[in-house]
Design a protein around this motif. Sequence first.
Motif, PDB file in Angstrom:
ATOM      1  N   LEU A 206      -0.301  -5.080  16.089  1.00  0.00           N
ATOM      2  CA  LEU A 206       0.214  -3.767  15.523  1.00  0.00           C
ATOM      3  C   LEU A 206       0.664  -3.753  14.207  1.00  0.00           C
ATOM      4  N   HIS A 207       0.586  -3.386  13.516  1.00  0.00           N
ATOM      5  CA  HIS A 207       0.948  -3.267  11.375  1.00  0.00           C
ATOM      6  C   HIS A 207       1.743  -2.171  11.046  1.00  0.00           C
ATOM      7  N   ASP A 208       2.475  -2.223  10.560  1.00  0.00           N
ATOM      8  CA  ASP A 208       3.413  -1.501  10.227  1.00  0.00           C
ATOM      9  C   ASP A 208       3.560  -1.435   8.786  1.00  0.00           C
ATOM     10  N   PHE A 209       3.174  -0.312   8.200  1.00  0.00           N
ATOM     11  CA  PHE A 209       2.455  -0.475   6.325  1.00  0.00           C
ATOM     12  C   PHE A 209       3.803   0.015   5.700  1.00  0.00           C
ATOM     13  N   GLY A 210       5.105   0.937   6.784  1.00  0.00           N
ATOM     14  CA  GLY A 210       5.861   1.146   6.081  1.00  0.00           C
ATOM     15  C   GLY A 210       6.231   1.877   5.156  1.00  0.00           C
ATOM     16  N   LYS A 211       6.894   1.904   4.038  1.00  0.00           N
ATOM     17  CA  LYS A 211       6.171   3.492   3.249  1.00  0.00           C
ATOM     18  C   LYS A 211       5.289   3.303   2.987  1.00  0.00           C
ATOM     19  N   VAL A 212       4.274   4.388   2.067  1.00  0.00           N
ATOM     20  CA  VAL A 212       3.116   4.334   1.864  1.00  0.00           C
ATOM     21  C   VAL A 212       2.795   5.839   0.648  1.00  0.00           C
ATOM     22  N   PRO A 213       2.709   5.059   0.084  1.00  0.00           N
ATOM     23  CA  PRO A 213       2.891   6.478  -1.392  1.00  0.00           C
ATOM     24  C   PRO A 213       1.275   7.642  -0.941  1.00  0.00           C
ATOM     25  N   GLU A 214       1.677   8.844  -1.322  1.00  0.00           N
ATOM     26  CA  GLU A 214       1.004   9.850  -0.511  1.00  0.00           C
ATOM     27  C   GLU A 214      -0.509   9.628  -1.702  1.00  0.00           C
ATOM     28  N   GLY A 215      -1.521   9.279  -1.442  1.00  0.00           N
ATOM     29  CA  GLY A 215      -2.829   9.259  -2.374  1.00  0.00           C
ATOM     30  C   GLY A 215      -3.621   8.181  -2.237  1.00  0.00           C
ATOM     31  N   THR A 216      -2.729   6.992  -1.743  1.00  0.00           N
ATOM     32  CA  THR A 216      -3.752   5.634  -1.559  1.00  0.00           C
ATOM     33  C   THR A 216      -4.228   5.397  -0.577  1.00  0.00           C
ATOM     34  N   VAL A 217      -5.171   4.212  -0.361  1.00  0.00           N
ATOM     35  CA  VAL A 217      -5.734   3.934   1.023  1.00  0.00           C
ATOM     36  C   VAL A 217      -4.808   2.370   1.441  1.00  0.00           C
ATOM     37  N   ALA A 218      -4.219   2.732   2.322  1.00  0.00           N
ATOM     38  CA  ALA A 218      -3.430   1.594   2.873  1.00  0.00           C
ATOM     39  C   ALA A 218      -3.877   1.072   4.180  1.00  0.00           C
ATOM     40  N   THR A 219      -4.532  -0.194   3.833  1.00  0.00           N
ATOM     41  CA  THR A 219      -5.556  -1.125   3.975  1.00  0.00           C
ATOM     42  C   THR A 219      -4.898  -2.229   4.664  1.00  0.00           C
ATOM     43  N   HIS A 220      -5.262  -2.450   5.774  1.00  0.00           N
ATOM     44  CA  HIS A 220      -4.981  -4.019   6.090  1.00  0.00           C
ATOM     45  C   HIS A 220      -6.148  -5.119   7.487  1.00  0.00           C
ATOM     46  N   GLU A 221      -6.240  -5.964   6.993  1.00  0.00           N
ATOM     47  CA  GLU A 221      -6.371  -6.775   7.751  1.00  0.00           C
ATOM     48  C   GLU A 221      -6.056  -7.494   9.006  1.00  0.00           C
ATOM     49  N   PHE A 222      -7.030  -7.556   9.994  1.00  0.00           N
ATOM     50  CA  PHE A 222      -6.574  -7.801  11.717  1.00  0.00           C
ATOM     51  C   PHE A 222      -7.576  -8.475  12.014  1.00  0.00           C
ATOM     52  N   LYS A 223      -7.228 -10.043  11.518  1.00  0.00           N
ATOM     53  CA  LYS A 223      -7.686 -10.951  11.791  1.00  0.00           C
ATOM     54  C   LYS A 223      -6.861 -11.699  12.975  1.00  0.00           C
ATOM     55  N   PHE A 224      -8.484 -12.546  13.987  1.00  0.00           N
ATOM     56  CA  PHE A 224      -8.953 -12.742  15.095  1.00  0.00           C
ATOM     57  C   PHE A 224      -9.610 -14.213  15.023  1.00  0.00           C
ATOM     58  N   LYS A 225      -9.110 -14.726  16.182  1.00  0.00           N
ATOM     59  CA  LYS A 225      -9.964 -16.348  16.477  1.00  0.00           C
ATOM     60  C   LYS A 225     -11.053 -15.959  17.440  1.00  0.00           C
ATOM     61  N   ASN A 226     -11.992 -16.418  18.005  1.00  0.00           N
ATOM     62  CA  ASN A 226     -13.055 -16.781  19.170  1.00  0.00           C
ATOM     63  C   ASN A 226     -11.697 -18.038  20.108  1.00  0.00           C
ATOM     64  N   THR A 227     -10.995 -17.786  20.332  1.00  0.00           N
ATOM     65  CA  THR A 227     -11.067 -18.969  21.901  1.00  0.00           C
ATOM     66  C   THR A 227     -11.078 -18.993  22.731  1.00  0.00           C
TER      67      THR A 227
END
Length: 261
Positions: free
Chosen positions: A33-54
């Motif tokens: 889960l990622h919460d961007f919080g407040k995002v200015p309209e007109g932008t592209v909110a980007t987040h990377e979910f990192k994972f590992k092969n365990t």
Amino acid sequence: MTISLRLAASLLLCLVGFTGARAQGVITFQEELHDFGKVPEGTVATHEFKFKNTGNQPLVLGNVQASCGCTTPEWTRTPILPGKMGVVKAMYSSAGRPGVFNKTITVTTNTTAPSTVLTIKGTVLNKEEIRKSLTPAELAAAPRAVVTQPVHNFGRMEAGQQPVARLEVQNTGKQDLVFNGITSGCYCIGFKTPPAPIKPGQKGTLEIIYTQRKLGAMVDEATLTSNDPHGDLKLTLKAEVVKSLNAASLVKESDVSVPFK
């Protein structure tokens, strides 16, 4: 002796089968889960979910599906070896979507677990809300779009043509100016190519394509959204749309068609 050998062989086969059943890749995300919080309209909110092969076998992401068209996922497409890292990138387009959002991305892999659901959420602020939340210093440091000629007249054009207006825009702010959307009531105006970011103090050219098919004197307005908190740009396109330029260049005079002068 023979019975003992057979029993040992059977136990060995069971052990191999048990070990083989446990040999698999395992996807372990650092967060789901990622919460961007407040995002200015007109932008592209980007987040990377990192994972590992365990796990102990290569991990493959077979499919990554977002819950809506406003979210675009990208992911590691090559097999991830045991102990190695991969990423699922979520990109949420906030243009024209003020308010609270909560979107999911379903990740399907070759593991025994059928899928993993990632979630992004936040609140998109419109331009007025953004301005109120910024200090005078922050507002002065933001990007700012200035257009010298917001009205473009194509003159006479044929229905079905797709003429392009080249709009010069200057960024008088102190951060990169990024255009990320264009809307119109006629759904006939769009970017010919995605506009590149405009550096502070620099000028850029937006190529606007016009696909009006209605006949007559047309006046259509478009809104260009960007990360400029001062407001969106307004563009007006005008044209005299005719069925055929060849036919429009002739007039009837005494039942004889003559070139228009």
